[in-house]
Motif scaffolding. Structure first.
Motif, PDB file in Angstrom:
ATOM      1  N   LEU A  60      -0.944  14.726   2.027  1.00  0.00           N
ATOM      2  CA  LEU A  60      -0.931  14.485   0.588  1.00  0.00           C
ATOM      3  C   LEU A  60      -0.709  15.786  -0.168  1.00  0.00           C
ATOM      4  O   LEU A  60      -1.276  16.820   0.169  1.00  0.00           O
ATOM      5  CB  LEU A  60      -2.298  13.879   0.209  1.00  0.00           C
ATOM      6  CG  LEU A  60      -2.443  13.215  -1.158  1.00  0.00           C
ATOM      7  CD1 LEU A  60      -1.485  12.057  -1.299  1.00  0.00           C
ATOM      8  CD2 LEU A  60      -3.891  12.748  -1.307  1.00  0.00           C
ATOM      9  N   GLU A  62      -0.505  15.748  -3.873  1.00  0.00           N
ATOM     10  CA  GLU A  62      -0.787  15.623  -5.299  1.00  0.00           C
ATOM     11  C   GLU A  62      -2.066  16.376  -5.648  1.00  0.00           C
ATOM     12  O   GLU A  62      -2.858  16.710  -4.772  1.00  0.00           O
ATOM     13  CB  GLU A  62      -0.928  14.145  -5.680  1.00  0.00           C
ATOM     14  CG  GLU A  62      -2.073  13.454  -4.957  1.00  0.00           C
ATOM     15  CD  GLU A  62      -2.272  12.020  -5.395  1.00  0.00           C
ATOM     16  OE1 GLU A  62      -1.280  11.353  -5.774  1.00  0.00           O
ATOM     17  OE2 GLU A  62      -3.421  11.559  -5.355  1.00  0.00           O
TER      18      GLU A  62
ATOM     19  N   THR C 272       3.108  12.976   0.783  1.00  0.00           N
ATOM     20  CA  THR C 272       2.444  11.995  -0.075  1.00  0.00           C
ATOM     21  C   THR C 272       3.011  10.596   0.179  1.00  0.00           C
ATOM     22  O   THR C 272       2.266   9.603   0.198  1.00  0.00           O
ATOM     23  CB  THR C 272       2.651  12.364  -1.553  1.00  0.00           C
ATOM     24  OG1 THR C 272       2.279  13.729  -1.755  1.00  0.00           O
ATOM     25  CG2 THR C 272       1.825  11.481  -2.465  1.00  0.00           C
ATOM     26  N   ILE C 273       4.298  10.519   0.396  1.00  0.00           N
ATOM     27  CA  ILE C 273       4.929   9.222   0.662  1.00  0.00           C
ATOM     28  C   ILE C 273       4.406   8.629   1.960  1.00  0.00           C
ATOM     29  O   ILE C 273       4.134   7.422   2.047  1.00  0.00           O
ATOM     30  CB  ILE C 273       6.467   9.353   0.695  1.00  0.00           C
ATOM     31  CG1 ILE C 273       7.003   9.718  -0.690  1.00  0.00           C
ATOM     32  CG2 ILE C 273       7.117   8.067   1.191  1.00  0.00           C
ATOM     33  CD1 ILE C 273       8.490  10.013  -0.741  1.00  0.00           C
ATOM     34  N   LYS C 274       4.202   9.458   2.973  1.00  0.00           N
ATOM     35  CA  LYS C 274       3.693   8.948   4.253  1.00  0.00           C
ATOM     36  C   LYS C 274       2.312   8.326   4.076  1.00  0.00           C
ATOM     37  O   LYS C 274       2.011   7.263   4.631  1.00  0.00           O
ATOM     38  CB  LYS C 274       3.623  10.072   5.291  1.00  0.00           C
ATOM     39  CG  LYS C 274       4.959  10.393   5.921  1.00  0.00           C
ATOM     40  CD  LYS C 274       4.833  11.589   6.870  1.00  0.00           C
ATOM     41  CE  LYS C 274       6.193  11.909   7.475  1.00  0.00           C
ATOM     42  NZ  LYS C 274       6.191  13.227   8.141  1.00  0.00           N
ATOM     43  N   ASP C 275       1.458   8.994   3.304  1.00  0.00           N
ATOM     44  CA  ASP C 275       0.125   8.425   3.039  1.00  0.00           C
ATOM     45  C   ASP C 275       0.261   7.085   2.317  1.00  0.00           C
ATOM     46  O   ASP C 275      -0.460   6.127   2.620  1.00  0.00           O
ATOM     47  CB  ASP C 275      -0.703   9.393   2.190  1.00  0.00           C
ATOM     48  CG  ASP C 275      -1.443  10.419   3.034  1.00  0.00           C
ATOM     49  OD1 ASP C 275      -2.264  11.176   2.474  1.00  0.00           O
ATOM     50  OD2 ASP C 275      -1.208  10.460   4.266  1.00  0.00           O
ATOM     51  N   THR C 276       1.174   7.022   1.380  1.00  0.00           N
ATOM     52  CA  THR C 276       1.401   5.782   0.631  1.00  0.00           C
ATOM     53  C   THR C 276       1.864   4.675   1.572  1.00  0.00           C
ATOM     54  O   THR C 276       1.394   3.535   1.502  1.00  0.00           O
ATOM     55  CB  THR C 276       2.462   5.996  -0.465  1.00  0.00           C
ATOM     56  OG1 THR C 276       2.160   7.179  -1.189  1.00  0.00           O
ATOM     57  CG2 THR C 276       2.527   4.805  -1.408  1.00  0.00           C
ATOM     58  N   GLU C 279      -0.885   3.243   3.725  1.00  0.00           N
ATOM     59  CA  GLU C 279      -1.752   2.332   2.967  1.00  0.00           C
ATOM     60  C   GLU C 279      -1.060   0.996   2.711  1.00  0.00           C
ATOM     61  O   GLU C 279      -1.676  -0.075   2.825  1.00  0.00           O
ATOM     62  CB  GLU C 279      -2.179   2.986   1.646  1.00  0.00           C
ATOM     63  CG  GLU C 279      -3.237   4.079   1.851  1.00  0.00           C
ATOM     64  CD  GLU C 279      -3.459   4.939   0.616  1.00  0.00           C
ATOM     65  OE1 GLU C 279      -3.060   4.526  -0.495  1.00  0.00           O
ATOM     66  OE2 GLU C 279      -4.034   6.039   0.766  1.00  0.00           O
ATOM     67  N   LYS C 359       0.280   9.427  -5.676  1.00  0.00           N
ATOM     68  CA  LYS C 359       0.317   8.354  -4.693  1.00  0.00           C
ATOM     69  C   LYS C 359       0.238   6.990  -5.383  1.00  0.00           C
ATOM     70  O   LYS C 359       0.949   6.053  -5.024  1.00  0.00           O
ATOM     71  CB  LYS C 359      -0.848   8.554  -3.709  1.00  0.00           C
ATOM     72  CG  LYS C 359      -0.712   7.799  -2.420  1.00  0.00           C
ATOM     73  CD  LYS C 359      -1.798   8.165  -1.437  1.00  0.00           C
ATOM     74  CE  LYS C 359      -3.176   7.937  -2.019  1.00  0.00           C
ATOM     75  NZ  LYS C 359      -4.249   8.061  -1.009  1.00  0.00           N
ATOM     76  N   LEU C 362       3.528   6.016  -6.708  1.00  0.00           N
ATOM     77  CA  LEU C 362       4.458   5.637  -5.648  1.00  0.00           C
ATOM     78  C   LEU C 362       4.178   4.214  -5.172  1.00  0.00           C
ATOM     79  O   LEU C 362       5.105   3.425  -4.970  1.00  0.00           O
ATOM     80  CB  LEU C 362       4.355   6.618  -4.481  1.00  0.00           C
ATOM     81  CG  LEU C 362       4.895   8.028  -4.756  1.00  0.00           C
ATOM     82  CD1 LEU C 362       4.617   8.946  -3.562  1.00  0.00           C
ATOM     83  CD2 LEU C 362       6.381   8.009  -5.051  1.00  0.00           C
ATOM     84  N   HIS C 363       2.900   3.896  -5.018  1.00  0.00           N
ATOM     85  CA  HIS C 363       2.518   2.522  -4.659  1.00  0.00           C
ATOM     86  C   HIS C 363       3.198   1.535  -5.608  1.00  0.00           C
ATOM     87  O   HIS C 363       3.815   0.558  -5.201  1.00  0.00           O
ATOM     88  CB  HIS C 363       0.997   2.351  -4.781  1.00  0.00           C
ATOM     89  CG  HIS C 363       0.259   2.636  -3.507  1.00  0.00           C
ATOM     90  ND1 HIS C 363       0.190   1.735  -2.479  1.00  0.00           N
ATOM     91  CD2 HIS C 363      -0.446   3.719  -3.129  1.00  0.00           C
ATOM     92  CE1 HIS C 363      -0.546   2.267  -1.499  1.00  0.00           C
ATOM     93  NE2 HIS C 363      -0.941   3.465  -1.866  1.00  0.00           N
TER      94      HIS C 363
END
Lengths: 199, 345, 424
Positions: A60, A62, C272-276, C279, C359, C362-363
Motif C-alpha cells: 500500500l 497511500e 495499492t492496486i494489488k491490495d485493492t 480485497e 484504496k 480504487l474500489h
C-alpha cells in the motif's frame, strides 16, 4: 498491519521519527514502510509522516488515513490540523506535553480509547535534558515501545544509534530510555496490564 | 628599409623577420628558420580539416579552423578530440555521407559544445588518457548566445577544454541573423537597414573574451586570421596549459558581411588596425599582452568594403554612427593600449 | 545485503555498484538525494574510477553525459519534471546518437502550475524520443532496474530512463536488498562502446542526415526498440538467475488467470492496486492487474496475451495528454484494437500532481467501470464542486485572473465553510 501517523512541525524530526520506527521494526525481522507527506518544507510548518509495520511485504502506498497509533510531537497543532482524523477506536495516542490530557482538552477523546492506550509524555523536556535541544522524536519512540509493545526497546535503541552517530545517539537513547521508563511507571500506577499491540 | 617584428616574444628560437617591402605585410617563409615557420607552411601538417568541405569561397571560419586545429594537432602530437557546435563549420564539414575531419570529431547540439567537451575530457581522465586533449568549437551564435550557459559552466569548473569561438558576428548558416556578437549598425536579416536606426542598434552586444577574463580562467585570447603566426602561437600556448581556456578568432564572412571573397584577410587585418577588434591575451583575470596596431586606420576604411555597413555611406554622406563606431574603436585602443606613442609612420 | 533504507540512497548504492565512470549532478526535487548519495560515495572513495561533475543546468548534465559516453565511458545522470524539459534537446540527441546513457527520472509533475509532487507527466513528455522507459513498482525494483538498465543500454546502444515515483519511492524508507558488488560485476560486464571518439581511430559522430537517409535512420531506431522487447525479457531472466528475484521484464500479471476485469498501471500505485484486488477478490470479484514495467518499447504483444480473456480493462495512469486523454490508455487501446473480442477500455486519470490515490477510491472506480462505465477520461476523486465554481466564475469576466490561484481560493473557502467536498 499496524499504521502509525506522526504529527509535528518542520525541524522537530517528524520524518526521522517515522524512519527510526521503521528501522526498529526491520531489526526485528518485520517489514516496515516510512514516508513523509510533503507540504512546503520550512521550519515550523506542520509536517506529517507515516510508518506501516507488517509481517509481510507492504504494498500500500497511500497516506495513513486510519492510524492505529498517533504520535503528536507538537500539541500546538491541535488547533491547526485535524490530527485525530481516522484514529481507530482501539488506537493508541502519544502526545508530547508536560500537561495532562484534561489540561489539553483531550479528556473526552482519550476516554473513548481503551484504557492505557493514551499517554502524555514530556518528551521535549526529557530530550532537552539529555540532548540539549527539545527534539522529542527519540523519546517518543521510547514511549511508543513501552505503550504498544509493538517493538522492543532494544530495537528502538539500535535504530536511534544507527541514525545518530556517537554522543548524540547515546544522548537520544538516554532520552528514549527515560521516556520508556516514564510510560511503564505511569501504566503501572494506573494499574494497566500489558496490552501488546498486534499487527 | 624593412620593418621587423618578433614572431613570438617569449619563444627563444624566434628571430626577427624581415619584410620584403616597407608598407606591405608580406613575409616570405623562405626567410624564416624552419623552427619558426608556421604549421601551415609544413607539408607534415595534419590537415585535420582537409579539403573537400563545402565552405563558401573566402570563408574566414574554414581558414581559422584549419589554422587552429592543425596547430593543436602538432602541439598534442595528434592526440586531440574536437567537439563542434551546430553552425556553419559543422554543416560545411560534414555533408552526409562525407566528413572532412581527420581527427575524432563530434557534433551534438547547438548550445552544448562546451558541456559535451567537458564530458569528453572527464572520460579521458577516468580512462587515464590525459595525453589526449579536447577542443570545443563553434561560431559566435553557438558561443555567445545559446551556448553561453554551458560555456560559463565549463569556465567556472575550470574543465580541461580549449574553447575556440569563430566569430563572424552573426548566425550565418541560417541566413545571416543578428547575434550578440554582431557589431552596432551592421545589417543582418533581423536587423535590417531600414527605419530610424538602420542595422543593429547601439547599446546592445556582448564581448565574450572580456567575460571569459572575468571568469579568471587560465588563458583567454583573441586572434585573427590575418595574423597566422600570432594565432598559431596562441593555440600552441593554450595547448600547453591545463584547465579552461578560451580563444576567440575574428573570421570574416564574405557572404554575411557582403564583402568580396578575396578580401577576407584584408578585412580581418583592417579590423585589427582600426581597433575594431582588439587582439590581446589574458591569464587568470589579467590582460598579459596585446597586439599593437602598427598603422592605425580610420574605422571607415574597415566599414566601406562591407555591404552590411553600406547604409552608413549613402549618397556620399557619412552617417553620424560612423563617428560612434570610431569612438568605439578609440575606446578599445585606449583600454587595451593598442597604440604606442612611438608607433608613428 | 538487506537494509532498511531510503529509496534514493538504495538507488545510489545500486548505481554505484554498476561502476559508472562519469556522473553529472544537478539538483531537482525529488531526485536530489540520489545524486547526493552518489557524490558521497565518490568522495569517500567507495566508488572509484568515477568523475563526479557538478553542472550548471540539466541541459549541461545530459550534454556532459553525452560527451563522456561518446568518449567511451559509462555515464549516468538523474533529473525530473522541469529539469527533463530543460534538457529535452539533449534527450533526443542522446537517443539519436545511440549513446547508452542511463538516467533516473524521479517522476514529478510538470508545471505550470509549479508542483513538486509525483505524477508521470515528465516521463510521458519524452516517450517519443527513442529512450527505453522502465517503471519501478518498488524501491527494490528501482535498484534492480538500474542494474538491468546499464546492461540493456550497452547491449543495444540506446539510452535508458528508469522511472521512480517521486517522494512515494524516492523518499520512502523500506526494506531493500542491495546487491553485492561481486554479483553486479558478474551480471554487468565492462562497457564496450559501439562508437567512440578515439585519436587512434578517428571518426566523425553527429553528421547531418538529409532526406535521402533520415527515414532509414529512424526506422533502425524503431527496429532497435523491437529488439529491446526480447532483450528486456532475456535480461530480466538472467537477473533472476543471478539475484534470485523477479525484477524488470516487460509486464507482470497479478491474479489475472480468471479475471474478467483487468487493471493496467505503472509504478508504485500497483502496490495499492494489488491490495485493492485482494480485497475485491475476497468479495468474489474476478479482477486482476497487469503492471507495465517497460513502457518504451511498448509491450503490445505481451499485453494482448495477458488481456485477451478480459471483458473490461481499466487503465489507471498518472498523466494526461491535454486535449486528448490518458496517454497510457491510448497506447493500450492501440495494442488491443485488433483483438477478436477486444475488452472494453476504461480510462482513469489519477494522482496528478501528487494527489494520493486511495484504496477506497480504487474500489469504487473498479466497480463503476463494470456496472456504470463512462465515456472518455475519468478524473479520479475530482473535486467537481470547486471545478464547477471556477468554470462559472471565469466565464463571467474577461480578466478573470490565474486559474490555479482561483482554484486554491475556492478550496480554501470550501474548507472554511466546512462544506463537504463534492467527490465524484
Amino acid at each position: 498491519m499496524f499504521e502509525v501517523r506522526v504529527h509535528g512541525r518542520g525541524g522537530q524530526g517528524v520524518v526521522t521519527a517515522a524512519e527510526m520506527l521503521s528501522v526498529a521494526a526491520f531489526l526485528e525481522g518485520r517489514h516496515a514502510q516510512a514516508f513523509p507527506s510533503f507540504g512546503s518544507e520550512r521550519t515550523g510548518a506542520p509536517v506529517v509522516a507515516f510508518c506501516r509495520i507488517a509481517d509481510r511485504e507492504i504494498r500500500l502506498r497511500e497516506p495513513v488515513t486510519a492510524p492505529d497509533c498517533l504520535i503528536v510531537q507538537d500539541p500546538t497543532l491541535f488547533r491547526v490540523v485535524d490530527v485525530f482524523a481516522g484514529l481507530k477506536p482501539d488506537g493508541f495516542l502519544i502526545v508530547n506535553s508536560n500537561k495532562s490530557f484534561e489540561e489539553l482538552h483531550l479528556g473526552e477523546l482519550v476516554r473513548r480509547l481503551p484504557a492505557g492506550h493514551a499517554m502524555v509524555v514530556p518528551a521535549g523536556d526529557i530530550a532537552k535534558r539529555h540532548v540539549g535541544r527539545p527534539l522529542p522524536n527519540a523519546a517518543l519512540l521510547g514511549a511508543f515501545a513501552a505503550l504498544t509493545e509493538l517493538v522492543r526497546f532494544d530495537s528502538v535503541r539500535h535504530a536511534i544509534e544507527e541514525t545518530f552517530p556517537g554522543r548524540i545517539g547515546a544522548a537520544n537513547v538516554a532520552a528514549a530510555e527515560e521516556a520508556h521508563v516514564h510510560v511503564v511507571a505511569a501504566e503501572t500506577a494506573a494499574g494497566v496490564t500489558s496490552h501488546a499491540a498486534t499487527l | 628599409m624593412a620593418d621587423t617584428i618578433d614572431v613570438a616574444a617569449t619563444d627563444e628560437t624566434s628571430q626577427k623577420l624581415r619584410y620584403y617591402q616597407k608598407g606591405t605585410f608580406t613575409v616570405g617563409n623562405r626567410l624564416v628558420d624552419a623552427a619558426a615557420r608556421t604549421v601551415q607552411a609544413s607539408e607534415e601538417r595534419s590537415n585535420a580539416l582537409t579539403s573537400g568541405h563545402r565552405a563558401c569561397q573566402g570563408c574566414g571560419e574554414a581558414l581559422g579552423a584549419r589554422y587552429a586545429l592543425d596547430t593543436a594537432m602538432r602541439a598534442t602530437g595528434g592526440r586531440l578530440i574536437a567537439v563542434n557546435a551546430t553552425g556553419c563549420l559543422e554543416v560545411f564539414t560534414t555533408p552526409y555521407p562525407e566528413t572532412s575531419w581527420q581527427l575524432p570529431w563530434m557534433h551534438s547540439l547547438f548550445g552544448n559544445a562546451a558541456a559535451v567537451a567537458t564530458g569528453v575530457a572527464a572520460a579521458l581522465r577516468v580512462k587515464g588518457k590525459s595525453d589526449v586533449r579536447v577542443i570545443a568549437q563553434g561560431g559566435d551564435g553557438g558561443t555567445t548566445d545559446i551556448g553561453f550557459q554551458c560555456l560559463s559552466g565549463m569556465f567556472e569548473r575550470n574543465d580541461d577544454v580549449l574553447y575556440i569561438c569563430y566569430d563572424n558576428e552573426g548566425y550565418m548558416n541560417t541566413g545571416v541573423q543578428r547575434s550578440s556578437a554582431t557589431p552596432p549598425a551592421a545589417r543582418t536579416a533581423t536587423t535590417p537597414a531600414v527605419g530610424e536606426e538602420p542595422g543593429n542598434v547601439f547599446g546592445t552586444g556582448k564581448f565574450v573574451p572580456r567575460i571569459a577574463v572575468a571568469h579568471r580562467i587560465p588563458y583567454v585570447a583573441t586572434a585573427t586570421v590575418a595574423d597566422l603566426h600570432d594565432l598559431e602561437r596562441k593555440v600552441t600556448k593554450a595547448m600547453a596549459i591545463r584547465g579552461a581556456r578560451y580563444l576567440q578568432i575574428d573570421v570574416p564572412c564574405p557572404l554575411g558581411w557582403g564583402a568580396a571573397s578575396h578580401d577576407t584577410i584584408r578585412l580581418a587585418r583592417l579590423a585589427v588596425e582600426t581597433g575594431f577588434y582588439p587582439i590581446f591575451e589574458a591569464e587568470h583575470g589579467r590582460v598579459t599582452g596585446v597586439r599593437k596596431i602598427r598603422d592605425p586606420r580610420p574605422v571607415a576604411d574597415y566599414l566601406r568594403p562591407q555591404k552590411r555597413f553600406a547604409h552608413l555611406f549613402r549618397a556620399g554622406h557619412e552617417d553620424p554612427r560612423v563617428a560612434r563606431l570610431q569612438a568605439m574603436c578609440d575606446a578599445n585602443i585606449e583600454e587595451y593600449g593598442l597604440v604606442d606613442d612611438e608607433t608613428t609612420g | 545485503m538487506l537494509k532498511q533504507i531510503e529509496g534514493s540512497k538504495a538507488m545510489a548504492e545500486g548505481i554505484a555498484a554498476c561502476r559508472p565512470q562519469v556522473i553529472c549532478a544537478y539538483p531537482i526535487t525529488p531526485q536530489t538525494h540520489i545524486v547526493e548519495g552518489l557524490g558521497e560515495l565518490v568522495k569517500d572513495g567507495h566508488l572509484q574510477g568515477c568523475e563526479y561533475i557538478n553542472v550548471e543546468s540539466e541541459f549541461a548534465a545530459l550534454s556532459v553525459a553525452i560527451g563522456a559516453s561518446a568518449a567511451g565511458v559509462r555515464a549516468y545522470t538523474a533529473t525530473a519534471s522541469q529539469g527533463l524539459l530543460f534538457m529535452m534537446e539533449a534527450v533526443y540527441n542522446a537517443a539519436g546518437l545511440g549513446l547508452p546513457i542511463v538516467m533516473t527520472l524521479g517522476n514529478r509533475a510538470i508545471g505550470a502550475p509549479i508542483n513538486i509532487w509525483n505524477d508521470h507527466s515528465d516521463a510521458m513528455s519524452v516517450r517519443d524520443a527513442g529512450w527505453l522507459q522502465l517503471f519501478a513498482e518498488t524501491n527494490q525494483e528501482a535498484v534492480d532496474l538500474h542494474i538491468q538498465a546499464f546492461r540493456i543500454a550497452e547491449e543495444l546502444s540506446m539510452p535508458v530512463m528508469v522511472n521512480v515515483d517521486g517522494f512515494i519511492l524516492t523518499h520512502a524508507v523500506e526494506r531493500v536488498d542491495i546487491p553485492s558488488q561481486a554479483d553486479v560485476d558478474a551480471y554487468l560486464p565492462p562497457f564496450e562502446p559501439m562508437q567512440v571518439l578515439d585519436p587512434d581511430e578517428p571518426a566523425s559522430i553527429g553528421a547531418m542526415v538529409g532526406p535521402e537517409a533520415f527515414m532509414e535512420v529512424k526506422f533502425l531506431a524503431h527496429y532497435k526498440q523491437t529488439q529491446a522487447l526480447r532483450l528486456i525479457t532475456k535480461n530480466a531472466g538472467e537477473f533472476r538467475a543471478r539475484f534470485g528475484r523477479d525484477s524488470g521484464g516487460l509486464i507482470r500479471s497479478y491474479r489475472t488467470q480468471d479475471a474478467e476485469t483487468i487493471v493496467i498501471a505503472m509504478g508504485s500505485v500497483c502496490g495499492t492496486i494489488k491490495d485493492t484486488i485482494d480485497e475485491m477478490r475476497e468479495e468474489g470479484f474476478p479482477i486482476g492487474l497487469v503492471t507495465i514495467v517497460s513502457y518504451r518499447p511498448f509491450p503490445s504483444a505481451a499485453l494482448r496475451n495477458a488481456l485477451a480473456g478480459a471483458k473490461d480493462v481499466v487503465v489507471v495512469e498518472k498523466a494526461i495528454s491535454v486535449g486528448m486523454g490518458g496517454p497510457l490508455a491510448i497506447d493500450v487501446d492501440e495494442a488491443l484494437r485488433n483483438l477478436p473480442h477486444a475488452p472494453q477500455l476504461h480510462s482513469v486519470v489519477a494522482g496528478l500532481g501528487g494527489r494520493p490515490i486511495l484504496k477506497a477510491s480504487l474500489h469504487r472506480i473498479f466497480r463503476e467501470a463494470v456496472v456504470q462505465p463512462w465515456e472518455g477520461t475519468q478524473f479520479l476523486d475530482l473535486n467537481v464542486r470547486v471545478v464547477g465554481r471556477e468554470i462559472h466564475r471565469s466565464a463571467k469576466t474577461r480578466r478573470s485572473g490565474p486559474t490555479a490561484e482561483a482554484l486554491l481560493r475556492h478550496l480554501a473557502a470550501e474548507e472554511r465553510d466546512g462544506t463537504e467536498k463534492g467527490r465524484h
